[in-house]
Design a protein around this motif. Structure first.
Motif, PDB file in Angstrom:
ATOM      1  N   UNK A 179      -3.388 -31.408 -17.461  1.00 24.26           N
ATOM      2  CA  UNK A 179      -2.092 -32.079 -17.390  1.00 24.26           C
ATOM      3  C   UNK A 179      -2.288 -33.546 -17.046  1.00 24.26           C
ATOM      4  N   UNK A 180      -1.454 -34.400 -17.648  1.00 17.41           N
ATOM      5  CA  UNK A 180      -1.495 -35.815 -17.330  1.00 17.41           C
ATOM      6  C   UNK A 180      -0.136 -36.447 -17.536  1.00 17.41           C
ATOM      7  N   UNK A 181       0.173 -37.478 -16.753  1.00 14.57           N
ATOM      8  CA  UNK A 181       1.469 -38.141 -16.860  1.00 14.57           C
ATOM      9  C   UNK A 181       1.321 -39.604 -16.499  1.00 14.57           C
ATOM     10  N   UNK A 182       2.135 -40.444 -17.131  1.00 20.15           N
ATOM     11  CA  UNK A 182       2.170 -41.874 -16.855  1.00 20.15           C
ATOM     12  C   UNK A 182       3.623 -42.323 -16.866  1.00 20.15           C
ATOM     13  N   UNK A 183       4.026 -43.025 -15.797  1.00 20.29           N
ATOM     14  CA  UNK A 183       5.393 -43.514 -15.690  1.00 20.29           C
ATOM     15  C   UNK A 183       5.377 -44.986 -15.276  1.00 20.29           C
ATOM     16  N   UNK A 184       6.239 -45.771 -15.918  1.00 23.17           N
ATOM     17  CA  UNK A 184       6.384 -47.189 -15.618  1.00 23.17           C
ATOM     18  C   UNK A 184       7.860 -47.461 -15.385  1.00 23.17           C
ATOM     19  N   UNK A 185       8.180 -48.157 -14.300  1.00 21.33           N
ATOM     20  CA  UNK A 185       9.583 -48.415 -13.990  1.00 21.33           C
ATOM     21  C   UNK A 185       9.716 -49.742 -13.263  1.00 21.33           C
ATOM     22  N   UNK A 186      10.932 -50.265 -13.277  1.00 24.70           N
ATOM     23  CA  UNK A 186      11.195 -51.515 -12.583  1.00 24.70           C
ATOM     24  C   UNK A 186      12.615 -51.972 -12.830  1.00 24.70           C
ATOM     25  N   UNK A 187      12.941 -53.138 -12.331  1.00 23.31           N
ATOM     26  CA  UNK A 187      14.285 -53.638 -12.531  1.00 23.31           C
ATOM     27  C   UNK A 187      14.520 -54.964 -11.840  1.00 23.31           C
ATOM     28  N   UNK A 188      15.629 -55.577 -12.215  1.00 21.66           N
ATOM     29  CA  UNK A 188      16.127 -56.804 -11.604  1.00 21.66           C
ATOM     30  C   UNK A 188      17.515 -56.488 -11.059  1.00 21.66           C
ATOM     31  N   UNK A 189      18.201 -57.469 -10.448  1.00 22.06           N
ATOM     32  CA  UNK A 189      19.514 -57.160  -9.868  1.00 22.06           C
ATOM     33  C   UNK A 189      20.493 -56.499 -10.834  1.00 22.06           C
ATOM     34  N   UNK A 190      20.466 -56.854 -12.120  1.00 20.57           N
ATOM     35  CA  UNK A 190      21.436 -56.280 -13.051  1.00 20.57           C
ATOM     36  C   UNK A 190      20.798 -55.493 -14.197  1.00 20.57           C
ATOM     37  N   UNK A 191      19.493 -55.285 -14.144  1.00 23.39           N
ATOM     38  CA  UNK A 191      18.798 -54.552 -15.205  1.00 23.39           C
ATOM     39  C   UNK A 191      17.804 -53.597 -14.559  1.00 23.39           C
ATOM     40  N   UNK A 192      17.647 -52.421 -15.150  1.00 24.28           N
ATOM     41  CA  UNK A 192      16.692 -51.444 -14.645  1.00 24.28           C
ATOM     42  C   UNK A 192      16.157 -50.626 -15.819  1.00 24.28           C
ATOM     43  N   UNK A 193      14.956 -50.091 -15.656  1.00 22.16           N
ATOM     44  CA  UNK A 193      14.347 -49.347 -16.756  1.00 22.16           C
ATOM     45  C   UNK A 193      13.297 -48.389 -16.215  1.00 22.16           C
ATOM     46  N   UNK A 194      12.984 -47.390 -17.001  1.00 23.89           N
ATOM     47  CA  UNK A 194      11.851 -46.506 -16.727  1.00 23.89           C
ATOM     48  C   UNK A 194      11.407 -45.877 -18.037  1.00 23.89           C
ATOM     49  N   UNK A 195      10.089 -45.694 -18.163  1.00 26.24           N
ATOM     50  CA  UNK A 195       9.495 -45.032 -19.324  1.00 26.24           C
ATOM     51  C   UNK A 195       8.420 -44.097 -18.801  1.00 26.24           C
ATOM     52  N   UNK A 196       8.420 -42.868 -19.299  1.00 24.04           N
ATOM     53  CA  UNK A 196       7.428 -41.907 -18.835  1.00 24.04           C
ATOM     54  C   UNK A 196       6.977 -40.981 -19.941  1.00 24.04           C
ATOM     55  N   UNK A 197       5.741 -40.532 -19.839  1.00 21.20           N
ATOM     56  CA  UNK A 197       5.203 -39.571 -20.796  1.00 21.20           C
ATOM     57  C   UNK A 197       4.290 -38.598 -20.096  1.00 21.20           C
ATOM     58  N   UNK A 198       4.259 -37.373 -20.593  1.00 18.55           N
ATOM     59  CA  UNK A 198       3.397 -36.354 -20.007  1.00 18.55           C
ATOM     60  C   UNK A 198       2.850 -35.426 -21.066  1.00 18.55           C
ATOM     61  N   UNK A 199       1.650 -34.903 -20.841  1.00 20.54           N
ATOM     62  CA  UNK A 199       1.030 -33.928 -21.731  1.00 20.54           C
ATOM     63  C   UNK A 199       0.524 -32.762 -20.898  1.00 20.54           C
TER      64      UNK A 199
END
Length: 660
Positions: A179-199
């Motif tokens: 099993x493996x997973x990678x997640x990237x996330x972050x944000x500014x005062x009015x913007x936010x995001x996250x991207x993740x993948x797993x196998x």
């Protein structure tokens, strides 16, 4: 629509007239009770004001314990009975509070993912990039429409904030699991995001043709253009392939049968403030599922010559939904939610046969489509500082079956500074499936089917002790199911069967939980559920095996779990979970006619540990090692007769956390 039916969704308007006089804001409660819950009502509410039992599972805590599948997380929820047909990747069903497996609605970021008719297979749902899971126990059709009879499971994708953060982990172990997973996330005062993948891959618990692969991608992007307005776009895609050698009796006899599923769920949730005390909301969503089941058999022709032919079954389900509404602050502590929802469901399927490596010839096809329009109204408020209430009604008008009205009334009362009682009365319904209403290769179709329905009430108590370090809660629930749909075998000349509303059932019982949280690091939670699901009435025209008083299959009367955990900074942690599943009835398909047997009770222990081994001087990057042991004592058991469950599983891995 009759005048009476049209009036029912407006019931909260009448209630608000009485609520708006003299109502004041609620007094603050403990941290647990003041948790904001999104799923139990149309408008997010503090937990203290809810009239139904809710369990919240935090994604970070699940991952710290090494839980990578949602089905394993749901084992921690009182009243949840999970049934898996053997190895990971096999069909996995959830029975809530003794109800049918099609009675729990599952939503990913607000978008329903059940098949038409309510069923959902949990086998491919992972915890990758999940922020939290909210589980509402009890009817919720007044909020979510069809299929939310025994409860809902709502999954929320992680939303980023602050500097860029990276989470990566991998592990391997028993049964060739990787099993493996990678997640990237972050944000500014009015913007936010996250991207993740797993196998996730495994060779399976059987000696041949038992491989499983799951790949999941998910993400969210949110924007707050101005104060009072927000928009969130989410998406989740899963591709899974499971190889199974077993036939319907559980015997491993097939070396090349497999099934593949692709699922894409996309949602847009937007709100904006129109004026002081007035907000508008829009929810758009789509859920597309493609399934393929394929097998090849040796066909013996006259004279002894043989050939290999391929058999395949394909299915495609699509769900499109649009919902709009307004939220009105009608008093300092009362909120009125009014909305309209539109749903379109489509299903296409085909069976085909032909030589291996060539396009097969269709042997049967099926196509169906329907739409549903719903009007709802919900009033949530308070009488004084201690009494919260909910009054809601909903009218669903479907192109396939008669219109259906549901309602909920409930209250939550603080009887002391650390004590609270709640009570609710609700109705709900489950929609007939496409293949029950329409003719197929094997059935005549039953266009006059009515939805399955329930009437449920529950009473609960929550008591905080020792300065809120210890919390005890208990609930009694009383459920009556009617118009249950059963298959009716056909007779000569073509022996085509059909479906009819023929039985009634009940599932009454109680749940108890004890939570101990002495500080931020240590916690202990234990839960016990008793439920008695049984048939109460059978129509005189029913010719099947069900009898009045008979217990419903695969649902234990007694179940319990207990978890002790310690964690620090989400990098170090240890946990131990004991799960107990009591005796439950099942059918033995090896024999014909299939007799009812009793599966023995079992208990198993799961362990997990995570330890930080490196952190740099800036304290922005860390590496840790992880260990998880499922079924530590290698308990032999079966959720389904003749389909053995996994034995001891040891997984060892590493985890990286960093920020920029």
């Amino acid at each position: 629509m009759s005048a009476r039916s049209a009036f029912l969704p407006v019931i909260p308007f009448v209630a608000f007239v009485f609520a708006s006089s003299g109502a004041s804001s609620q007094v603050p409660d403990t941290d647990t009770l003041t948790t904001i819950v999104v799923s139990a009502t149309k408008t997010p509410q503090m937990r203290s004001s809810l009239t139904q039992a809710v369990t919240i599972l935090k994604g970070e805590e699940l991952r710290l314990r090494g839980i990578s599948r949602v089905v394993d997380a749901l084992h921690l929820v009182p009243g949840a009975a999970l049934v898996q047909n053997g190895s990971p990747g096999s069909v996995t069903s959830l029975f809530f509070r003794g109800g049918e497996s099609r009675y729990t609605k599952v939503l990913i970021d607000g978008i329903a993912v059940n098949a038409p008719g309510g069923y959902f297979d949990f086998s491919h749902l992972t915890t990758d990039n999940i922020d939290r899971i909210e589980v509402v126990r009890g009817p919720a059709s007044v909020v979510y429409g069809a299929d939310a009879i025994s409860g809902i499971v709502r999954i929320f994708t992680r939303q980023g904030r602050g500097p860029l953060a990276i989470h990566a982990d991998g592990r391997a172990g028993t049964y060739g699991t990787r099993e493996g997973a990678l997640e990237v996330s972050g944000g500014a005062p009015r913007v936010r995001y996250s991207v993740g993948g797993g196998a996730h891959t495994t060779d399976g618990i059987l000696s041949f043709n038992n491989d499983y692969y799951n790949g999941t991608l998910s993400g969210s992007a949110g924007v707050t253009p101005r104060d009072g307005s927000d928009a969130l776009l989410t998406a989740r895609y899963t591709a899974a392939e499971f190889h199974y050698p077993t036939d319907y009796t559980g015997a491993p006899v097939d070396s090349d049968s497999y099934r593949v599923q692709h699922r894409l769920t996309v949602g847009l949730d937007a709100t904006t403030r129109l004026a002081r005390g007035l907000k508008a909301r829009l929810l758009l969503g789509t859920n597309d599922v493609s399934d393929l089941t394929e097998d090849a058999d040796r066909v013996i022709a006259p004279g002894g010559a043989g050939s290999t032919r391929r058999f395949a079954s394909r299915a495609r389900n699509k769900r499109r939904t649009a919902e709009g509404g307004v939220v009105i602050d009608v008093a300092p502590s009362s909120t009125l939610n009014i909305g309209l929802e539109y749903l379109n469901e489509r299903e296409r399927s085909s069976d085909e046969a032909g030589p291996v490596g060539a396009q097969g010839t269709p042997t049967s096809t099926f196509s169906a489509e329907r739409h549903n329009t719903a009007l709802y109204s919900e009033l949530i408020g308070a009488f004084g500082p201690r009494v919260a209430y909910t009054v809601a009604a909903r009218r669903d008008d479907n192109s396939d079956y008669d219109a259906f009205t549901t309602y909920r009334v409930g209250t939550s009362i603080a009887i002391a500074a650390s004590s609270r009682i709640r009570a609710s009365l609700s109705t709900a319904f489950n929609a007939p499936a496409f293949n029950q209403l329409r003719p197929t290769l094997y059935t005549k179709g039953s266009p006059d089917l009515s939805p399955e329905r329930t009437r449920s009430w529950e009473l609960g108590l929550e008591q905080s002790l020792v300065a809120s370090v210890l919390t005890v809660s208990a609930s009694y629930f009383n459920q009556r199911f009617s118009d249950l749909i059963q298959y009716v075998p056909g007779g000569p000349p073509n022996f085509l069967g059909n479906y009819a509303n023929l039985t009634e059932a009940e599932a009454n019982g109680y749940e108890a939980e004890v939570a101990w949280r002495p500080d931020q690091a240590w916690s202990a939670v234990a839960g016990y559920t008793y439920v008695n699901p049984r048939v109460t009435k059978v129509s005189s025209s029913y010719s099947g095996d069900l009898k009045a008083g008979q217990a419903l299959l695969r649902r234990p009367s007694h179940s319990a779990n207990a978890t002790v955990a310690w964690s620090r900074r989400s990098v170090d942690g240890i946990s131990a979970t004991v799960s107990y599943v009591g005796k439950r009835p099942d059918l033995d398909f090896v024999e014909f006619p299939s007799p009812t047997v009793t599966l023995p009770a079992y208990a198993k222990l799961d362990l997990a540990a995570s330890r930080e081994v490196f952190r740099d001087a800036s304290r922005r990057h860390s590496v840790g090692v992880t260990v998880r042991v499922d079924n530590a004592f290698d308990k032999k058991y079966e959720d389904v007769l003749h389909f053995r469950a996994p034995g001891r599983v040891l997984l060892v891995g590493a985890r990286y956390t960093g920020s920029l």
